[in-house]
Design a protein around this motif. Structure first.
Motif, short mmCIF file in Angstrom:
data_model
loop_
_atom_site.label_atom_id
_atom_site.label_comp_id
_atom_site.label_asym_id
_atom_site.label_seq_id
_atom_site.Cartn_x
_atom_site.Cartn_y
_atom_site.Cartn_z
N PHE A 27 -27.38 -113.55 85.20
CA PHE A 27 -27.78 -112.94 84.44
C PHE A 27 -28.52 -113.72 83.35
CE2 PHE A 27 -24.04 -114.90 82.71
CZ PHE A 27 -24.50 -115.25 81.23
N ARG A 28 -29.65 -112.94 82.64
CA ARG A 28 -30.36 -113.50 81.61
C ARG A 28 -30.17 -112.86 80.29
NH1 ARG A 28 -35.73 -112.30 80.66
NH2 ARG A 28 -35.84 -111.32 82.68
N LYS A 29 -29.73 -113.71 79.10
CA LYS A 29 -29.22 -113.13 78.04
C LYS A 29 -30.61 -112.63 77.35
CE LYS A 29 -27.02 -114.77 73.58
NZ LYS A 29 -26.39 -115.86 73.28
N LEU A 30 -30.25 -111.34 76.54
CA LEU A 30 -31.47 -110.89 75.85
C LEU A 30 -30.91 -111.10 74.19
CD1 LEU A 30 -32.53 -107.79 77.61
CD2 LEU A 30 -33.81 -109.94 77.35
N SER A 34 -27.16 -106.87 75.00
CA SER A 34 -27.54 -106.66 76.57
C SER A 34 -28.20 -107.96 77.02
CB SER A 34 -28.90 -105.63 76.15
OG SER A 34 -29.64 -105.99 74.78
N PHE A 35 -28.27 -108.05 78.00
CA PHE A 35 -28.86 -108.94 79.15
C PHE A 35 -29.48 -108.36 80.51
CE2 PHE A 35 -24.45 -107.58 79.93
CZ PHE A 35 -24.39 -107.39 81.50
N VAL A 36 -30.10 -109.12 81.14
CA VAL A 36 -30.76 -108.66 82.32
C VAL A 36 -29.99 -109.18 83.53
CG1 VAL A 36 -32.91 -108.90 83.62
CG2 VAL A 36 -33.12 -108.89 81.05
N ASP A 44 -34.91 -106.29 88.40
CA ASP A 44 -34.39 -106.61 86.96
C ASP A 44 -33.63 -105.48 86.28
OD1 ASP A 44 -34.57 -109.18 87.05
OD2 ASP A 44 -36.56 -109.25 85.86
N ILE A 46 -31.81 -103.99 82.93
CA ILE A 46 -31.28 -104.28 81.58
C ILE A 46 -29.98 -103.45 81.36
CG2 ILE A 46 -31.59 -104.36 79.14
CD1 ILE A 46 -34.41 -104.64 79.71
N SER A 48 -26.80 -102.63 78.63
CA SER A 48 -26.63 -102.89 77.26
C SER A 48 -25.18 -102.25 76.94
CB SER A 48 -27.52 -101.87 76.42
OG SER A 48 -28.75 -102.67 76.33
#
Ligand code: ATP
Length: 822
Positions: A27-30, A34-36, A44, A46, A48
């Motif tokens: 994952f990629r932290k936003l 939320s994260f991707v 991708d 998202i 939340s």
């Protein structure tokens, strides 16, 4: 706004995951909510949630966000539920209990202990009276087990107006402080079903429920508030192939996955507007969580995920579950404040059950029966005692029993489906084996039949010399035999029968072939390119047999091609050949039948007794009744031809009549003594129509300066033998001879043609034997003619000159073969 708080927690990468994928995460932290995440199509997405706890999140962070509101609500009489959900090994138990419920530092302490601590802090700081009771149960293999009293291994889930959903008979232990609670909790945890899987060394094999019942009496209004906190540590969803589950562990995994999918169904029903039909009763888990999910309780869901890319599909599924749960909308209701603490005793659920009879019987000792009844009614109304006759409870018990039965039946259906699957596999395996066995057996039969056929075909080839066959077209058949044999998945000529003895005028070759449809078609096409095929037809489907006859010159040949009879009862294949059968003319079925019998007799005659009747013989070899096909042959017609030039021979007549149809036979009448043509002949055409065509074309035709006369033989010579018959056997006047001919003289009176044949067979193939007899007396005229299939054989025969035969020195000389001058 949802009444379910949904959070996600990514635990740190495990040692194993780090070893496999390094520091990579899925994952990629936003931000903190939320994260991707990459979905299965590598796109991708998202996600939340109310809160996302990344790897570095502390246990206290989780507790503060999720549990604090629930604890304060419980003290105020609102039930609350916290559920940890996720793949096995994702950190559910860690979040709930910490590394160990008893021995862990403050930082790692899990939700359960923190809830207990907070409860006592809050209650102590409040002014009123309170009690806290602890129950611990697990749902293991669809049974509710009491973790504080293992003898209770199948508790029932009930529902009442006052308590909502509750577990009847579960042990409730009053706890006075945190350490009291921890001691009992650790005992319950020790009793929990835990197993080892490839994913987690201490995997929870059950759903575990920690139930804290809080009763808090306020001093101001003397009412008691009862609330419950249920902490649910779900068993992990797992892919059995990934966890390596088998035996009991596999059964556990199946039950776990089933109840989790029931939970998913409940969430779906709650979020897709199907609230009227929420399947809470499909599993024990959903039934217990009915209040939490259905809106009578505050609820929080912690979705635990592995951050490793190797577990991305499972994490994705957990995240989708969380997203769906967030859509549930309902507001929790407060449990009615029921009892004045000062006047009424606080009674627990099971106490109510137990005490009911004791209280009533005590009252009966001192009060009147009517008063006791009145009191009982009041107690029931106030919810102080449990009414055994309550419709709600009976209904609830019934429904529980029903859902249990449904579950059992579903289990049975699942088992049966498994059995059906196994049997289907077995059946298919057996079918394949049977097919192989049938194929082998068919090949063996074919090989045996081919061997027999080869022997028979050799007999025919030995017996009928090639020069003799050529004029009759039979050499063509023999020539195509290797061609046919070399076809892909090809027909094989299985036999040639019957083997005729010369002299012959009608030769029949029957070829049985094995063929696929395409091979039969190929065969058919090939055969149609042979000289003058006259007709062919398909015999009975589904054998693919092809029956083909053709006549060139004076011979007819019949070939039948087809695959071996199909044993299987599959659908008949589509017809592969057009039926081209000349219609029978001017006769009924009985005529045709009579004709067939005559034909059989004639053929027996020319077959020299060696061959059986044709239809019968072929049928026997082909393994079926073929007598019918002969009946459908067109009826040949004989023509009488006269005023022919003397040197006009059989071959000339074949050339003359051939263009007008199929010539089945030609007989030139000759003087028996001299062999000189009498200028008349009989020509048999394949059908009446062809005979008429020949008449219109050739009657009055100028042949070498002579106008020939062509009529139907039946019109001209009414008493001609066999004039109306269809047979095409030779008459005695017709002689087939090869050019390699000898004269044999000085024979004994008693010598018969077959004696001569026997004598000269040592020189080669005797094509014809003719012994001249006196027409009036029928006596042997002591000389005759023989012909051979080759010049070499003739040379060998000449060497028998002066051989003593039947007591006389015979004379053998080369005979002059009379050929018409061109
Ligand atoms: N936040 C975390 N920090 C450190 N270690 C963790 C964390 N979460 C989980 N772990 C470790 O990961 C391992 C698996 O965690 P845990 O037993 O809680 O998984 P689980 O989801 O309960 O699995 P199961 O469903 O099989 O019981 C344990 O060794 C645990 O200590």
């Amino acid at each position: 706004m949802s009444n379910v708080t949904v959070c996600v927690r990514f635990r740190p990468l495990s040692h194993k995951e780090r070893k496999a994928n390094g520091d990579n995460v899925c994952f990629r932290k936003l931000d903190s909510e939320s994260f991707v995440f990459k979905d299965e199509r590598e796109e991708d997405v998202i996600f939340s949630f109310d809160k996302v706890f990344y790897e570095d999140a502390q246990q206290s962070d989780v507790y503060d966000f999720l549990a604090v509101p629930i604890v304060s609500d419980a003290i105020n009489g609102i039930n609350g539920t916290i559920i940890t959900y996720g793949q096995t090994g994702a950190g559910k138990t860690y979040s709930m209990e910490g590394p160990s419920i008893l021995h862990c530092n403050e930082q790692k302490t899990g939700l359960v202990q923190r809830v207990v601590d907070e409860l006592f802090v809050c209650l102590r700081s409040s002014a009123g009276t309170w009690t806290v009771k602890l129950s611990m149960v697990e749902i293991y293999l669809e049974k509710v087990r009491d973790l504080l009293d293992l003898s209770k291994d199948n508790l029932q889930i009930k529902e009442s107006k006052t308590q909502g959903i509750y577990i009847s008979g579960a042990t409730e232990i009053s706890i006075a402080n945190s350490s009291d609670a921890l001691e009992n909790l650790s005992q319950g945890i020790a009793n929990r079903a835990v197993g080892e899987t490839q994913m987690n060394l201490a995997s929870s094999r059950s759903h575990c429920l920690y139930i804290f019942s809080v009763q808090h009496g306020s001093t101001s209004d003397e009412r008691v508030k009862a609330g419950k906190i249920i902490l649910v540590d779900l068993a992990g969803s797992e892919k059995v192939e990934k966890t390596g589950a088998e035996g009991r562990v596999l059964d556990e995994a199946k039950t776990i996955n089933k109840s989790l999918s029931a939970l998913g169904n409940v969430i779906n029903a709650l979020t897709t507007g199907k609230q009227n039909h929420v399947p809470f009763r499909d599993s024990k888990l959903t039934r217990i969580l009915q209040d939490a999910l259905g809106g009578n309780s505050r609820a929080a869901l912690l979705c635990c995920c592995s951050p490793s890319p190797s577990n991305a599909p499972e994490s994705l599924s957990t995240l989708r579950f969380g997203t769906r749960t967030k859509l549930i909308k309902a507001s929790p209701k407060s449990i009615p404040e029921v009892v004045d603490n000062a006047k009424k005793p606080i009674l627990g659920t099971h106490d109510q059950d137990d005490l009911r009879d004791r209280i009533l019987s005590k009252l009966r000792l001192s009060l009147k029966e009517e008063d006791v009844d009145l009191l009982e009614e009041l107690f029931l109304q106030e919810g102080i005692i449990f009414d055994p006759n309550s419709i709600t409870d009976i209904d609830s018990a019934c429904q529980d029993t029903r859902s249990e039965e449904i579950l059992l039946l579903m289990q049975a259906v699942e088992d049966l489906e498994g059995t059906v699957e196994e049997l289907t596999d077995e059946n298919q395996k057996l079918r394949r084996e049977l097919e192989v066995a049938q194929e082998i057996s068919a090949q063996a039969q074919l090989a045996a039949a081919t061997a027999g056929a080869a022997a028979r075909s050799r007999t025919l080839l030995d017996f009928v010399p090639a020069p003799l066959l050529r004029p009759f077209g039979l050499h063509t058949w023999l020539r195509i035999q290797p061609l046919v044999s070399s076809l892909p998945r090809q027909p094989k000529l299985l036999f040639l029968s019957p083997a005729p003895n010369p002299p012959v005028s009608f030769l029949s070759i029957t070829a049985m072939a094995t063929a696929t449809t395409s091979a039969s078609t190929y065969c058919c096409n090939t055969l149609l390119h042979l000289p003058r095929p006259t007709h062919f037809r398909r015999i009975t489907p589904p054998t693919h047999r092809l029956e083909l006859s053709f006549a060139t010159r004076r011979a007819a040949a019949v070939a039948r091609f087809g695959p071996r009879a199909r044993a299987s009862s599959g659908p008949p294949p589509p017809p592969v050949f057009e039926t081209v059968v000349e219609e029978e003319e001017e006769r009924g079925w009985s005529d045709a039948e009579a004709e067939f019998s005559d034909e059989v007799e004639d053929e027996q005659e020319w077959a020299g007794g060696n061959g059986a009747a044709r239809g019968k013989d072929l049928g026997a070899d082909a393994g079926e009744d073929l007598s019918g096909w002969t009946r459908q042959w067109p009826r040949p017609r004989e023509l009488f031809v006269c005023n022919l030039p003397r040197r006009c021979d059989v071959e000339d007549l074949l050339e003359l009549f051939g263009p007008h149809g199929t010539v089945l036979s030609v007989e030139v009448s000759r003087d028996a003594e001299t062999g000189i043509s009498r200028g008349t002949a009989f020509v048999t055409m394949c059908s009446l129509a062809e005979a008429r065509t020949a008449i219109s074309a050739l009657d009055g035709f100028d042949l070498d300066g002579r106008e020939i006369f062509v009529k139907l033989a039946s019109d001209v010579i009414s008493n001609r033998k066999n004039v109306n018959l269809t047979h095409i056997t030779p008459t005695k006047d017709h002689i087939f001879e090869s050019p390699h001919k000898i004269y044999v003289g000085n024979l004994a009176w008693s010598v018969q043609p077959q004696d001569l044949r026997e004598l000269f067979t040592q020189c080669g193939t005797v094509v014809s034997t003719r012994l001249l007899t006196d027409r009036k007396g029928g006596r042997n005229r002591v000389y005759g003619f023989l012909s051979f299939s080759s010049a070499e054989e003739l040379e060998a025969a000449l060497k028998l000159d002066k051989t003593v035969f039947f007591g006389r020195d015979i004379v053998v000389k080369e005979a002059h073969v009379e050929r018409p001058s061109p």
